[in-house]
Design an enzyme around this catalytic site. Structure first.
Site, PDB file in Angstrom:
ATOM      1  N   ARG A   3       0.823  -1.219   0.000  1.00 28.63           N
ATOM      2  CA  ARG A   3       0.000   0.000   0.000  1.00 28.63           C
ATOM      3  C   ARG A   3       0.852   1.262   0.000  1.00 28.63           C
ATOM      4  O   ARG A   3       0.386   2.330  -0.410  1.00 28.63           O
ATOM      5  CB  ARG A   3      -0.994  -0.021   1.160  1.00 28.63           C
ATOM      6  CG  ARG A   3      -2.102  -1.073   0.962  1.00 28.63           C
ATOM      7  CD  ARG A   3      -3.020  -1.154   2.154  1.00 28.63           C
ATOM      8  NE  ARG A   3      -2.316  -1.556   3.353  1.00 28.63           N
ATOM      9  CZ  ARG A   3      -2.039  -2.817   3.701  1.00 28.63           C
ATOM     10  NH1 ARG A   3      -2.432  -3.813   2.931  1.00 28.63           N
ATOM     11  NH2 ARG A   3      -1.374  -3.082   4.799  1.00 28.63           N
ATOM     12  N   GLU A  45       3.185  -6.215  13.604  1.00 27.99           N
ATOM     13  CA  GLU A  45       2.124  -6.292  14.618  1.00 27.99           C
ATOM     14  C   GLU A  45       1.590  -7.733  14.636  1.00 27.99           C
ATOM     15  O   GLU A  45       1.218  -8.262  15.666  1.00 27.99           O
ATOM     16  CB  GLU A  45       1.011  -5.297  14.254  1.00 27.99           C
ATOM     17  CG  GLU A  45      -0.043  -5.103  15.315  1.00 27.99           C
ATOM     18  CD  GLU A  45      -1.173  -4.217  14.847  1.00 27.99           C
ATOM     19  OE1 GLU A  45      -1.120  -3.695  13.726  1.00 27.99           O
ATOM     20  OE2 GLU A  45      -2.129  -4.072  15.625  1.00 27.99           O
TER      21      GLU A  45
HETATM   22  P1  AMP Z   1       4.524  -2.200  11.564  1.00 32.39           P
HETATM   23  O1  AMP Z   1       5.799  -2.739  11.022  1.00 32.39           O
HETATM   24  O2  AMP Z   1       4.050  -2.917  12.779  1.00 32.39           O
HETATM   25  O3  AMP Z   1       4.580  -0.689  11.769  1.00 32.39           O
HETATM   26  O4  AMP Z   1       3.409  -2.501  10.499  1.00 32.39           O
HETATM   27  C1  AMP Z   1       3.247  -1.686   9.429  1.00 32.39           C
HETATM   28  C2  AMP Z   1       2.879  -2.427   8.176  1.00 32.39           C
HETATM   29  O5  AMP Z   1       1.877  -3.415   8.383  1.00 32.39           O
HETATM   30  C3  AMP Z   1       2.315  -1.465   7.169  1.00 32.39           C
HETATM   31  O6  AMP Z   1       2.773  -1.834   5.884  1.00 32.39           O
HETATM   32  C4  AMP Z   1       0.830  -1.593   7.314  1.00 32.39           C
HETATM   33  O7  AMP Z   1       0.187  -1.481   6.083  1.00 32.39           O
HETATM   34  C5  AMP Z   1       0.616  -2.979   7.920  1.00 32.39           C
HETATM   35  N1  AMP Z   1      -0.284  -2.948   9.093  1.00 32.39           N
HETATM   36  C6  AMP Z   1       0.046  -3.259  10.370  1.00 32.39           C
HETATM   37  N2  AMP Z   1      -0.995  -3.160  11.190  1.00 32.39           N
HETATM   38  C7  AMP Z   1      -2.036  -2.764  10.436  1.00 32.39           C
HETATM   39  C8  AMP Z   1      -3.408  -2.458  10.704  1.00 32.39           C
HETATM   40  N3  AMP Z   1      -3.931  -2.549  11.943  1.00 32.39           N
HETATM   41  N4  AMP Z   1      -4.190  -2.058   9.670  1.00 32.39           N
HETATM   42  C9  AMP Z   1      -3.667  -1.965   8.417  1.00 32.39           C
HETATM   43  N5  AMP Z   1      -2.400  -2.241   8.100  1.00 32.39           N
HETATM   44  C10 AMP Z   1      -1.580  -2.643   9.088  1.00 32.39           C
END
Ligand code: AMP
Length: 171
Positions: A59, A96
């Protein structure tokens, strides 16, 4: 801002139980939603001197491509393993939900080049931190990390301490 927030759909328990997925497809399918998102993201970084956006799969590409076009910058794509055709460098990181590895072409960034990292959403910050490491391993300089959405309660900003973080919509 509130209008944009209304266009983002919450999908509970995706991709696994307990996660509320912030779905931007309902935002970008509306012409004013997409245009306004790009305009607001552009405002955040338009006065920073840099050469390229580094966009995170997948995205991040949607926003990164439009921003690179309107701000006349280059675009580097960070991908999941095995997708980039030429020689790459890799970083492993935790999400996450689960763990992952990302890759960048070895010749994507020149030594000393300034970049802005772009993704749709900041959750724990693991993906953005791994991306910053890839940029720095190639001698690049991260001038900022830009997100449309920030999940404040996951404190990704703390993980990314030392970097300039820009985001538009907060939860
Ligand atoms: P992080 O590395 O934990 O900051 O996760 C970020 C990546 O995971 C991004 O590319 C987001 O698009 C996706 N992502 C993580 N959690 C979510 C969420 N709750 N909703 C949408 N996308 C998420």
């Amino acid at each position: 801002m509130e209008e944009l927030k209304k266009l983002i759909r919450d999908v509970p328990d995706f991709p696994q139980k307990g996660i509320i997925f912030k779905d931007i497809t309902t935002l970008i399918k509306v012409k004013d939603g997409f245009r306004r998102s790009i305009d607001l993201l552009k405002e955040q970084v338009k006065d920073i001197s840099f050469e390229k956006f580094v966009a995170i799969e997948s995205r991040g590409y949607i926003f990164g491509a439009a921003l690179a076009y309107v701000l006349n910058k280059g675009l580097v794509i960070v991908r999941k393993p095995g997708k980039l055709p030429a020689e790459t460098i890799k970083e492993e990181y935790s999400l996450e939900y689960g763990t992952n590895t990302i890759e960048m072409h070895k010749d994507a960034i020149n030594n000393g080049e300034k970049v802005i990292i772009i993704d749709d959403l900041l959750a724990t910050g693991g993906t953005a931190l791994a991306t910053a490491k890839l940029v720095e391993r190639l001698g690049g300089k991260v001038e900022g990390i830009l997100f449309l959405i920030e999940l404040d309660f996951l404190r990704g900003r703390e993980k990314l301490e030392g970097y300039d973080i820009y985001s538009i919509i907060h939860y």
